[in-house]
Scaffold this active site. Structure first.
Site, mmCIF file in Angstrom:
data_model
loop_
_atom_site.group_PDB
_atom_site.id
_atom_site.type_symbol
_atom_site.label_atom_id
_atom_site.label_comp_id
_atom_site.label_asym_id
_atom_site.label_seq_id
_atom_site.Cartn_x
_atom_site.Cartn_y
_atom_site.Cartn_z
ATOM 1 N N THR A 34 -1.770 5.598 2.036
ATOM 2 C CA THR A 34 -2.952 4.726 1.988
ATOM 3 C C THR A 34 -2.976 3.846 3.230
ATOM 4 O O THR A 34 -1.949 3.355 3.684
ATOM 5 C CB THR A 34 -2.919 3.845 0.732
ATOM 6 O OG1 THR A 34 -2.902 4.677 -0.431
ATOM 7 C CG2 THR A 34 -4.151 2.944 0.668
ATOM 8 N N LEU A 79 0.851 -1.179 0.000
ATOM 9 C CA LEU A 79 0.000 0.000 0.000
ATOM 10 C C LEU A 79 0.887 1.230 0.000
ATOM 11 O O LEU A 79 1.967 1.231 0.613
ATOM 12 C CB LEU A 79 -0.902 0.020 1.243
ATOM 13 C CG LEU A 79 -2.002 -1.045 1.330
ATOM 14 C CD1 LEU A 79 -2.728 -0.945 2.662
ATOM 15 C CD2 LEU A 79 -2.981 -0.920 0.172
ATOM 16 N N ASP A 80 0.440 2.289 -0.663
ATOM 17 C CA ASP A 80 1.201 3.541 -0.697
ATOM 18 C C ASP A 80 1.360 4.102 0.712
ATOM 19 O O ASP A 80 0.595 3.774 1.618
ATOM 20 C CB ASP A 80 0.488 4.586 -1.565
ATOM 21 C CG ASP A 80 0.414 4.180 -3.027
ATOM 22 O OD1 ASP A 80 1.206 3.314 -3.433
ATOM 23 O OD2 ASP A 80 -0.442 4.721 -3.742
ATOM 24 N N LYS A 81 2.314 4.995 0.863
ATOM 25 C CA LYS A 81 2.600 5.597 2.173
ATOM 26 C C LYS A 81 1.366 6.242 2.786
ATOM 27 O O LYS A 81 1.107 6.087 3.988
ATOM 28 C CB LYS A 81 3.722 6.626 2.038
ATOM 29 C CG LYS A 81 4.132 7.282 3.360
ATOM 30 C CD LYS A 81 5.277 8.262 3.155
ATOM 31 C CE LYS A 81 5.668 8.922 4.468
ATOM 32 N NZ LYS A 81 6.792 9.882 4.302
ATOM 33 N N HIS A 111 -0.133 3.047 -7.920
ATOM 34 C CA HIS A 111 -1.074 4.143 -7.634
ATOM 35 C C HIS A 111 -2.360 4.005 -8.453
ATOM 36 O O HIS A 111 -2.965 5.002 -8.858
ATOM 37 C CB HIS A 111 -0.436 5.511 -7.925
ATOM 38 C CG HIS A 111 0.875 5.743 -7.265
ATOM 39 N ND1 HIS A 111 1.100 5.506 -5.926
ATOM 40 C CD2 HIS A 111 2.061 6.197 -7.775
ATOM 41 C CE1 HIS A 111 2.358 5.807 -5.638
ATOM 42 N NE2 HIS A 111 2.963 6.206 -6.734
#
Length: 259
Positions: free
Chosen positions: A105, A101-103, A211
């Site tokens: 998110t 997961l993105d930072k 993303h």
């Protein structure tokens, strides 16, 4: 059992990694170098070595983690806090995250030492669905929803995304819903946006491009300010877990994920 499956399940590496190790002659079976990943071995009798070290079958573990925003999905980092920093009471040797997961998110992230488990969930051919709850500046008209459901372009020269499922939850002015957006994400909004339209909803995808959710919504004119993964396949995030907490998956949950 196949040699590559044994090594993946013994925390030597992910499925693709152990195949490389085998082909490069790093693995021995009963003292003989083996370069064929699909060879059948008896895990109870045969002696398997990787770089001279005997590999023994280890117990499999599976964790559900409620990832907070602000930490990165990585083993270690010299600047940022990582997801592994939250596993203070667990031996993380051989443990890895399933996807990422993105930072900024948050939400459902799985951890295991079982390479086969990861492969079944992350292999593109499996088409495992992942659902995200989002807040985004902008609006979603019927034509935008149809575009997301049919597939959109999210980069120059890129192919269309696979058809997605979308369900709009709320829409209106940001000022009306600002107290419902997770406080960790409010740094993405400044005062000039207070009167802008905002929309929330659930987007379900079966791919894992970089993303992807943010880029898909951007393609139809929406700017994501908060994003949370709420499910993978039939597994829902346990909302009793506070951000940064984890627990073991139940046998029933594991079966729902991989059959």
């Amino acid at each position: 059992m196949r040699l590559d499956k044994f090594l993946a399940q013994s925390s030597v590496g992910r499925r693709k990694e152990v195949r490389i190790y085998i082909k490069e002659g790093m693995v021995k079976v009963n003292g003989e170098v083996i370069t064929e990943p699909s060879i059948e071995i008896n895990e109870n009798i045969d002696v398997i070595e990787y770089l001279g070290k005997t590999i023994r079958y280890v117990e499999k573990v599976y964790y559900m983690f409620n990832k907070p925003a602000g930490c990165i999905t990585a083993k270690r980092d010299v600047v940022n806090k990582t997801v592994f920093d939250y596993f203070e009471d667990v031996n993380v040797d051989g443990l890895f995250h399933v996807g990422r997961l993105d930072k900024d998110t948050e939400g459902l992230l799985l951890f295991t030492n079982d390479g086969e488990f990861e492969h079944k969930l992350m292999c593109p051919q499996k088409h495992v669905e992942k659902t995200y709850f989002f807040w985004a500046l902008g609006s979603l008209e019927e034509e935008d929803i149809r575009a997301l459901e049919q597939g959109v372009y999210i980069g120059k020269g890129k192919i269309l995304t696979k058809p997605a499922k979308i369900k709009v939850d709320k829409y209106g002015a940001y000022e009306e819903f600002k107290h419902e957006i997770p406080i960790d994400n409010l740094h993405n909004i400044d005062s000039k946006h207070y009167n802008q339209p905002i929309v929330s909803g659930y987007l379900t995808i079966s791919e894992g491009r970089k993303h992807q959710v943010k880029r898909m919504l951007k393609a139809v004119g929406c700017y994501v300010v908060s994003l949370k993964r709420v499910s993978i396949g039939e597994l829902m995030l346990d909302e009793s877990l506070n951000k940064g907490q984890y627990r073991s998956l139940t046998e029933a949950e594991i079966k729902r994920l991989v059959g």
